[in-house]
Design an enzyme around this catalytic site. Structure first.
Site, PDB file in Angstrom:
ATOM      1  N   TYR A  42      60.438 -55.377  15.067  1.00 15.63           N
ATOM      2  CA  TYR A  42      59.833 -54.760  16.196  1.00 15.63           C
ATOM      3  C   TYR A  42      58.380 -55.008  16.200  1.00 15.63           C
ATOM      4  CZ  TYR A  42      59.026 -51.225  12.270  1.00 15.63           C
ATOM      5  OH  TYR A  42      58.714 -50.165  11.384  1.00 15.63           O
ATOM      6  N   GLU A  43      57.656 -54.619  17.062  1.00 16.65           N
ATOM      7  CA  GLU A  43      56.406 -55.186  17.731  1.00 16.65           C
ATOM      8  C   GLU A  43      56.312 -56.709  17.742  1.00 16.65           C
ATOM      9  OE1 GLU A  43      54.973 -52.800  18.691  1.00 16.65           O
ATOM     10  OE2 GLU A  43      55.958 -51.278  17.449  1.00 16.65           O
ATOM     11  N   GLY A  44      57.433 -57.068  18.407  1.00 18.71           N
ATOM     12  CA  GLY A  44      57.390 -58.728  18.624  1.00 18.71           C
ATOM     13  C   GLY A  44      58.185 -59.457  17.296  1.00 18.71           C
TER      14      GLY A  44
END
Length: 582
Positions: free
Chosen positions: A432-434
């Site tokens: 997550y978050e890239g």
């Protein structure tokens, strides 16, 4: 087992790799005693309030019933205590109720929060990111009515990016924002993977949502950023009725069961524009970059929790004969390979911790340093280190949690010991978050090429200076030589990347990020070893031992890693189909 907040390690890291002299110029009232007092208070809070809830949150989790989400048992009370203690407001602007402390100190506190209870820490973590986005791009109304309540922790924040058809391709978003004729908008669409998208721990939830207006162009240039809250906010700051948004469900996940991951439905929800039309992605990147650094800290945190449990188990579990003492049965800690594993776990934790805290210091210096030249230099290095802090540190989190299971042996594969939870919780952070592959692409496509590679070369030059100092120190000479070889390998790989833009560089992106993290992590440990050199304190002498082990186990591989990543992408394009066919 009980969790011990690593206050001494954090204080030492801030003192040795956190540019204390530069930071003191920006925060003149902050001294070492104040830093330690904040860390000790935070450590006491997380040990008493958050760590005891970690296992229960994993087993019982958040619940979705009748269109509402209820937090895991004990989380609501713990959150209210967290907010009341001021832990949500550490680095926020005092003009909005914040304490104005350094970002690195906030990250150190949040490392302890995440280590004690990662699922809990995700809620205030995203609120911190929302605070940064609204501080930079919010309207005067949003700053007056919403921002102070996010800072205080009365309300929480979320980030609504992706949708079922989009994944990481935000150009494919379809959520609509229709003007309502009164200066606002109505949001319609579905968002997925919304962390803490609904809950009962705070009075209101402020959703930052990417959406398209009717006349927006296709692609990312047509995306704008909107603020939609669970309950409407009146002009005097009081709460009105419910907004037209709701959770449709929560996901059943591998880990972080105490964190409700929601599918959110926007059904004509009232919303306000944040910043400028068509600038939603750049505005959201303020929030995303803040979250990415915090996720890097999560990697450090879960690694620390897994390490502590593995060390305690290794010291208690008796099996086999000790090769050094001959004792039988001996604790498995007495076996060389177990001890090597534990020291490697600890060394990688300290390297990742230092990278994340340094990035936090650079974020402050990029805003607050005295001269434009200092601010620009700090900002450029912060940009370079952010994808490394996120990706390398979360990979370390998974690796160390996996090694923690290994130290437990068969008992690690049994849920009752708790080691498996750390591995399951850690596994989301590289996604997550890239996802970490996207971080690697960002590093080779945007960050390493900055100023035609000058930012990386300046960093390598600094590392070589440290390597020389280490080489001149008898007990650290081998570490210095390996750091010098690693820095040279990173510089050589960077030159190759700049000469091979496109598929070859992208194929090498993940190995390049690993190389950069490995070498920079070794540099950080080398600086810590120099700070500890000559001390009779056994704890400080241990810093040199960790750095030397890291040099032999990790830095020694850097030249080969650099050589391998330069082989290019020919086979990926030409023969992948044949290679992958069963």
């Amino acid at each position: 087992m009980s969790f011990r907040a690593p206050v001494r390690d954090l204080a030492f890291a801030l003192q040795t790799v956190g540019h204390p002299a530069l930071l003191a110029r920006v925060f003149p009232d902050l001294d070492a005693d104040t830093v330690r007092a904040v860390l000790q208070a935070a450590g006491g809070f997380v040990e008493a309030e958050l760590a005891p809830l970690n296992r229960r949150g994993d087993i019982e989790g958040a619940r979705y019933e009748n269109g509402r989400v209820t937090a895991a048992p004990g989380f609501a009370e713990a959150y209210r205590a967290f907010a009341a203690g001021g832990w949500n407001s550490l680095s926020a602007d005092p003009g909005f109720g914040g304490q104005g402390l350094p970002k690195a100190l906030e990250l150190a506190v949040f490392e302890m929060v995440h280590a004690a209870n990662m699922a809990f820490g995700l809620c205030p973590m995203l609120t911190q990111a929302a605070i940064e986005a609204l501080s930079q791009h919010g309207t005067e109304r949003q700053k007056r009515l919403v921002l102070p309540r996010l800072v205080s922790g009365e309300w929480t924040g979320t980030m609504n990016l992706t949708e079922p058809q989009a994944g990481s391709d935000l150009a494919a978003l379809t959520t609509r924002a229709e003007p309502d004729g009164a200066g606002g908008f109505r949001l319609t669409g579905q968002k997925i993977f919304i962390t803490w998208g609904d809950h009962d721990v705070a009075d209101n939830i402020c959703h930052l949502v990417l959406a398209r207006t009717p006349d927006a162009p296709p692609g990312v240039k047509g995306i704008s950023l909107f603020l939609a809250s669970k309950r409407l906010v009146n002009e005097d700051g009081s709460l009105g009725g419910p907004n037209d948004l709701r959770p449709a469900s929560i996901e059943h996940k591998l880990g972080i069961h105490g964190s409700p991951t929601c599918v959110m439905l926007y059904e004509g929800a009232r919303a306000e524009l944040v910043g400028e039309l068509g600038q939603g992605l750049p505005h959201m990147f303020v929030m995303m970059n803040a979250a990415r650094l915090q996720v890097g800290v999560q990697g450090v945190a879960i690694a620390e929790r897994a390490f502590q449990q593995a060390l305690a188990f290794a010291q208690e579990r008796r099996q086999g004969r000790a090769v050094w003492s001959g004792d039988y049965p001996a604790p498995i800690y007495a076996h060389p390979d177990v001890r090597r594993t534990l020291m490697l776990m600890k060394a990688k934790i300290e390297a990742a911790r230092a990278i994340c805290l340094t990035t936090g210091v650079l974020a402050d210096l990029a805003r607050l340093a005295e001269t434009q030249e200092e601010r620009a230099a700090a900002g450029a290095r912060q940009e370079l280190l952010t994808p490394i802090a996120k990706a390398w540190s979360t990979d370390v989190g998974v690796e160390v949690a996996s090694l923690g299971v290994q130290v437990h042996g068969g008992m690690g594969f049994i849920e009752e010991t708790g080691a498996a939870q750390h591995y399951r919780d850690a596994r989301i952070a590289p996604i997550y978050e890239g996802a970490n592959g996207i971080q690697a692409n960002d590093l080779v496509g945007r960050k390493a090429p900055m100023a035609d590679g000058a930012v990386v070369r300046e960093l390598c030059a600094e590392m070589l200076l440290t390597a020389q100092t280490l080489t001149d120190t008898e007990e650290l000479a081998k570490l210095g030589r390996r750091l010098a070889q690693g820095a040279a390998a990173l510089e050589h790989a960077t030159d190759w990347l700049l000469a091979h833009r496109g598929p070859d560089a992208l194929a090498a992106a993940t190995p390049y990020l690993k190389l950069a993290g490995d070498v920079i992590g070794g540099w950080m440990l080398g600086r810590q070893a120099l700070a500890a050199a000559g001390s009779p304190d056994p704890w400080l002498k241990g810093k040199a031992a960790l750095a030397r082990l890291y040099a032999s186990q990790v830095l020694a591989q850097a030249p080969a890693l650099a050589d391998g990543l330069m082989d290019g992408a020919e086979d990926l394009e030409a023969t992948a189909a044949e290679a992958l066919t069963g």
